[in-house]
Design an enzyme around this catalytic site. Sequence first.
Site, PDB file in Angstrom:
ATOM      1  N   CYS A  85      40.457 -16.080 -10.755  1.00 11.62           N
ATOM      2  CA  CYS A  85      39.294 -15.731 -11.566  1.00 11.62           C
ATOM      3  C   CYS A  85      38.120 -16.664 -11.245  1.00 11.62           C
ATOM      4  O   CYS A  85      37.550 -16.586 -10.163  1.00 11.62           O
ATOM      5  CB  CYS A  85      39.676 -15.730 -13.037  1.00 11.62           C
ATOM      6  SG  CYS A  85      38.471 -14.851 -14.089  1.00 11.62           S
ATOM      7  N   GLU A 179      49.001 -15.429 -14.355  1.00 13.58           N
ATOM      8  CA  GLU A 179      49.773 -16.310 -15.219  1.00 13.58           C
ATOM      9  C   GLU A 179      50.156 -15.667 -16.545  1.00 13.58           C
ATOM     10  O   GLU A 179      51.075 -16.134 -17.220  1.00 13.58           O
ATOM     11  CB  GLU A 179      49.011 -17.618 -15.470  1.00 13.58           C
ATOM     12  CG  GLU A 179      47.725 -17.511 -16.280  1.00 13.58           C
ATOM     13  CD  GLU A 179      46.488 -17.240 -15.432  1.00 13.58           C
ATOM     14  OE1 GLU A 179      45.392 -17.681 -15.824  1.00 13.58           O
ATOM     15  OE2 GLU A 179      46.606 -16.547 -14.394  1.00 13.58           O
TER      16      GLU A 179
END
Length: 521
Positions: A85, A179
């Site tokens: 990200c 994650e």
Amino acid sequence: MTIQPSDSILIIDFGSQVTQLIARRVREAGVYSEIAPFNNAEEAFERIKPKGIILSGGPASVTEANSPRAPQCVFDSGLPILGICYGQQTMMEQLGGKVEAGGEAGGEFGRAFLEVEKPCALYDGLWSGGEKHQVWMSHGDKVTALAEGFETVATSEGAPYAFIADEARKYYGIQFHPEVVHTPDGGKLISHFAHQICGLAGDWTMAEFRATKIAEIRDQVGGGKVICGLSGGVDSSVAAILIHEAIGDQLTCVFVDHGLLRMNEREEVETLFRDHYNIPLVVVEAEQRFMAGLDGVSDPEKKRKFIGGEFINVFEEEAGKIGGADFLAQGTLYPDVIESVSFTGGPSVTIKSHHNVGGLPERMNMQLVEPLRELFKDEVRDLGRELGLNDQFVGRHPFPGPGLAIRIPGEVNAERCDILRKADAVYLEEIRNAGLYDAIWQAFAVLLPVRTVGVMGDARTYDSVCGLRAVTSTDGMTADIYPFDAAFLSRVSTRIINEVKGINRVVYDYTSKPPGTIEWE
């Protein structure tokens, strides 16, 4: 950490609320990892000498002046790098690509689907060309031009550069979050990065963590005395047993009976520590002083800060009685830290002050020993099993240090605590009778500051409302409600209203986390 295995991955934190989940996924792959905030990353890089780098997400925009950057040393190292990200975006910005700020239609949030376009070593054997795979997005900005050497290997509807790779340098950038559990193959991708890309063996275990922490505790404490605050929950129990293994009789445990405990809490803790572990234990009768301090206090932050401060007062008094203690040990976990203060100095956002983190007074005279502050609850349970802690405590639902005070929104007093304690005991008894206790992460009753009209025995009542909460979770960072059937909730409601004087209505909380927190305050 003071001591670390030779094979490790450094995670550079740009302030994401879920950075520690990256470390979890790496540890689940059997590889040691450390998190360092971006402004301390160069020191951590030199100290731990990692075999790979992961750049986390974060709330900033790389298009803004003075936004966080990765230290140049990581790009000069020749090591594999995975940017997630914001990590992908700063990688592009620093290596010559381009990132644009998101406009009204620039972001992508929640579930998305990647379309795999080309082979990539990071997902070799996991994904194939032409397939679509669910991922979880949460970004406003997006990459609009790649740095030299990179190519796009997978795209999403809102991110044409959702998955990019420079195979020659082993640099990978992904716009989504592997994650989180909402990316089903995310843990496998991180495992592939650790094993296939970085070439790490995956032989780091909870036994390794235990040995590392024991050495660290001994190094920190030396010959000093330690006071350990016990709450009755698994966190402080595991912390106490681990510290006792490290320093033996230098440790004294203190259990504060502040009048905010669950039913039979005190007796169970005394039995565990005196009968099973022979660890020095002091029980302090403190209900009167805590109730006096909470009198008239209804703001949840003020409650937490008062309770945190008063705990320290008690611990310092008890430290004086044993001839002085230089250290205070607590069972602080990572979710406590991330919601209270920035983890290891990073730039994350405060959600609420936990009594043992944001609630501690600045004047505290003892240094903190917190061996579990990098772990999640399920990892603490694994460590407890590694230490031989009995199942009665390893499997207990979490119980907050401030106790019932944060399960009674509004003013707290002894009468309301007694009402809630009884209702909570009935609720948990029914959960156990139904064989559901181990399937639920946490369950508890809440006594609301609301009174309603009822009718019992043809007479009017005007009593309190009891809320019931039960959630499923893996780590406490996110949670969903437990789907009880109507018959179970009806049975619990009937028992509470019939058996607990002061309650005439029961409701069930259907809020997930986020947007709510697990506890009500």
